[in-house]
Design a protein around this motif. Structure first.
Motif, PDB file in Angstrom:
ATOM      1  N   GLY A  87       0.835  -1.198   0.000  1.00  0.00           N
ATOM      2  CA  GLY A  87       0.000   0.000   0.000  1.00  0.00           C
ATOM      3  C   GLY A  87       0.873   1.252   0.000  1.00  0.00           C
ATOM      4  O   GLY A  87       2.040   1.217  -0.416  1.00  0.00           O
ATOM      5  N   GLU A  88       0.300   2.346   0.491  1.00  0.00           N
ATOM      6  CA  GLU A  88       1.000   3.631   0.410  1.00  0.00           C
ATOM      7  C   GLU A  88       1.783   3.946   1.689  1.00  0.00           C
ATOM      8  O   GLU A  88       3.000   3.882   1.719  1.00  0.00           O
ATOM      9  CB  GLU A  88      -0.061   4.711   0.129  1.00  0.00           C
ATOM     10  N   ALA A  89       1.045   4.246   2.744  1.00  0.00           N
ATOM     11  CA  ALA A  89       1.672   4.626   4.015  1.00  0.00           C
ATOM     12  C   ALA A  89       0.650   4.414   5.122  1.00  0.00           C
ATOM     13  O   ALA A  89      -0.555   4.423   4.862  1.00  0.00           O
ATOM     14  CB  ALA A  89       2.073   6.103   3.970  1.00  0.00           C
ATOM     15  N   PRO A  90       1.112   4.226   6.359  1.00  0.00           N
ATOM     16  CA  PRO A  90       0.151   4.009   7.450  1.00  0.00           C
ATOM     17  C   PRO A  90      -0.745   5.230   7.668  1.00  0.00           C
ATOM     18  O   PRO A  90      -0.326   6.367   7.440  1.00  0.00           O
ATOM     19  CB  PRO A  90       1.040   3.792   8.679  1.00  0.00           C
ATOM     20  N   GLY A  91      -1.974   4.963   8.092  1.00  0.00           N
ATOM     21  CA  GLY A  91      -2.873   6.033   8.517  1.00  0.00           C
ATOM     22  C   GLY A  91      -2.858   6.091  10.041  1.00  0.00           C
ATOM     23  O   GLY A  91      -1.974   5.506  10.686  1.00  0.00           O
ATOM     24  N   GLN A  92      -3.859   6.761  10.602  1.00  0.00           N
ATOM     25  CA  GLN A  92      -3.866   6.978  12.054  1.00  0.00           C
ATOM     26  C   GLN A  92      -3.904   5.663  12.847  1.00  0.00           C
ATOM     27  O   GLN A  92      -3.118   5.448  13.757  1.00  0.00           O
ATOM     28  CB  GLN A  92      -5.077   7.835  12.423  1.00  0.00           C
ATOM     29  N   LYS A  99       0.700  -1.632  12.811  1.00  0.00           N
ATOM     30  CA  LYS A  99       0.473  -2.666  11.785  1.00  0.00           C
ATOM     31  C   LYS A  99      -0.179  -2.044  10.564  1.00  0.00           C
ATOM     32  O   LYS A  99      -1.064  -1.192  10.711  1.00  0.00           O
ATOM     33  CB  LYS A  99      -0.521  -3.711  12.308  1.00  0.00           C
ATOM     34  N   PRO A 100       0.189  -2.494   9.348  1.00  0.00           N
ATOM     35  CA  PRO A 100      -0.439  -1.919   8.153  1.00  0.00           C
ATOM     36  C   PRO A 100      -1.883  -2.388   7.976  1.00  0.00           C
ATOM     37  O   PRO A 100      -2.245  -3.495   8.392  1.00  0.00           O
ATOM     38  CB  PRO A 100       0.432  -2.447   7.001  1.00  0.00           C
ATOM     39  N   PHE A 101      -2.672  -1.535   7.382  1.00  0.00           N
ATOM     40  CA  PHE A 101      -4.052  -1.854   6.986  1.00  0.00           C
ATOM     41  C   PHE A 101      -4.894  -2.477   8.104  1.00  0.00           C
ATOM     42  O   PHE A 101      -5.419  -3.581   7.957  1.00  0.00           O
ATOM     43  CB  PHE A 101      -4.051  -2.748   5.730  1.00  0.00           C
ATOM     44  N   VAL A 102      -5.006  -1.749   9.211  1.00  0.00           N
ATOM     45  CA  VAL A 102      -5.886  -2.215  10.291  1.00  0.00           C
ATOM     46  C   VAL A 102      -7.091  -1.292  10.475  1.00  0.00           C
ATOM     47  O   VAL A 102      -7.983  -1.581  11.261  1.00  0.00           O
ATOM     48  CB  VAL A 102      -5.128  -2.361  11.643  1.00  0.00           C
TER      49      VAL A 102
HETATM   50  N1  URA Z   1      -3.425   2.977   3.665  1.00  0.00           N
HETATM   51  C1  URA Z   1      -2.251   2.456   3.271  1.00  0.00           C
HETATM   52  O1  URA Z   1      -1.802   2.676   2.152  1.00  0.00           O
HETATM   53  N2  URA Z   1      -1.601   1.678   4.114  1.00  0.00           N
HETATM   54  C2  URA Z   1      -2.050   1.376   5.329  1.00  0.00           C
HETATM   55  O2  URA Z   1      -1.390   0.632   6.043  1.00  0.00           O
HETATM   56  C3  URA Z   1      -3.290   1.931   5.707  1.00  0.00           C
HETATM   57  C4  URA Z   1      -3.962   2.723   4.871  1.00  0.00           C
END
Ligand code: URA
Length: 232
Positions: A87-92, A99-102
């Protein structure tokens, strides 16, 4: 039809409604399956050791984003998986949990994976940038460039049979292109011999749910690549 196939189709039929794509369900019977080939245990141990070293290096990167982020968010899932998702980058929430994408995007990603019979724990998930950009802004070119050597090492180490890139930042950073995701999705690309499936980012699907069916098609394509090149 193999037992695995039957089980897969039953699971998919249970899950597809969650992802809201019940209107495009023609493709499922064409999903092939293959017998499992076990990977030697020593290979897993070596990979784990080298991955731990890479993770250690990532923790030591000096980046301005670290000043505002709570956590360095690196990966989640199974490092021995044949599917790697970037993905791109962690959000809040990702920043809070490390952890990514939670968060919401992660929920949608989990449902999208389920809709093609994949569990989140079956795949390996990471991002281009390891820290949350303040206010969830798009990471700058300087920030993505700083992380890219580590992302490339990460891909080489995981050595997936299929690489799924979510959104423009992931696609443009990994494939070094300026093309937008809308131009690239629908095609199967390549990164050092690894098939790459570019698709829309879950955050975009949250804003434009009508595009879910395209992501479903992309994931079906990823699944077919998996089934033709490897067991999983
Ligand atoms: N969006 C992203 O690209 N990565 C994440 O980990 C969460 C949201």
């Amino acid at each position: 039809m193999t037992a695995r196939n039957k089980q897969l189709i039953t699971e998919i039929c249970t899950w597809y409604k969650t992802f809201g794509i019940d209107h495009i369900f023609n493709d499922l019977n064409s999903i092939p399956t293959k017998a499992e080939t076990p990977v030697p245990k020593t290979q897993h141990i070596l990979k784990r050791k080298t991955l731990d070293e890479l993770i250690d290096k990532i923790h030591k990167i000096d980046c301005n984003l670290k000043n505002t982020a709570r956590n360095t968010v690196i990966s989640d899932g199974d490092p021995s998986s044949n599917v790697m998702i970037i993905g791109e980058a962690p959000g809040q929430e990702e920043d809070e949990q490390g952890k990514p994408f939670v968060g919401q995007s992660g929920q949608l990603l989990n449902n999208a994976l389920k809709s093609v019979g994949l569990k989140r724990s079956d795949v390996y998930i990471t991002n281009i940038v390891f820290w949350r950009p303040p206010g969830n802004r798009t990471p700058s070119l300087e920030e993505t460039s700083l992380c890219m050597p580590y992302v490339i090492d990460h891909i080489m180490l995981i050595n997936p049979k299929v690489l799924i890139l979510l959104g423009s930042v992931a696609v443009q950073s990994v494939l070094q292109t300026k093309e937008s995701i809308s131009k690239l999705r629908g095609r199967t690309l390549e990164f050092y011999g690894i098939p790459v499936i570019p698709t829309f980012h879950p955050a975009y699907l949250l804003r434009s749910p009508t595009q879910k069916s395209l992501v479903f098609k992309d994931l079906i394509k990823a699944k077919k690549i998996l089934d033709t090149v490897a067991s999983y």
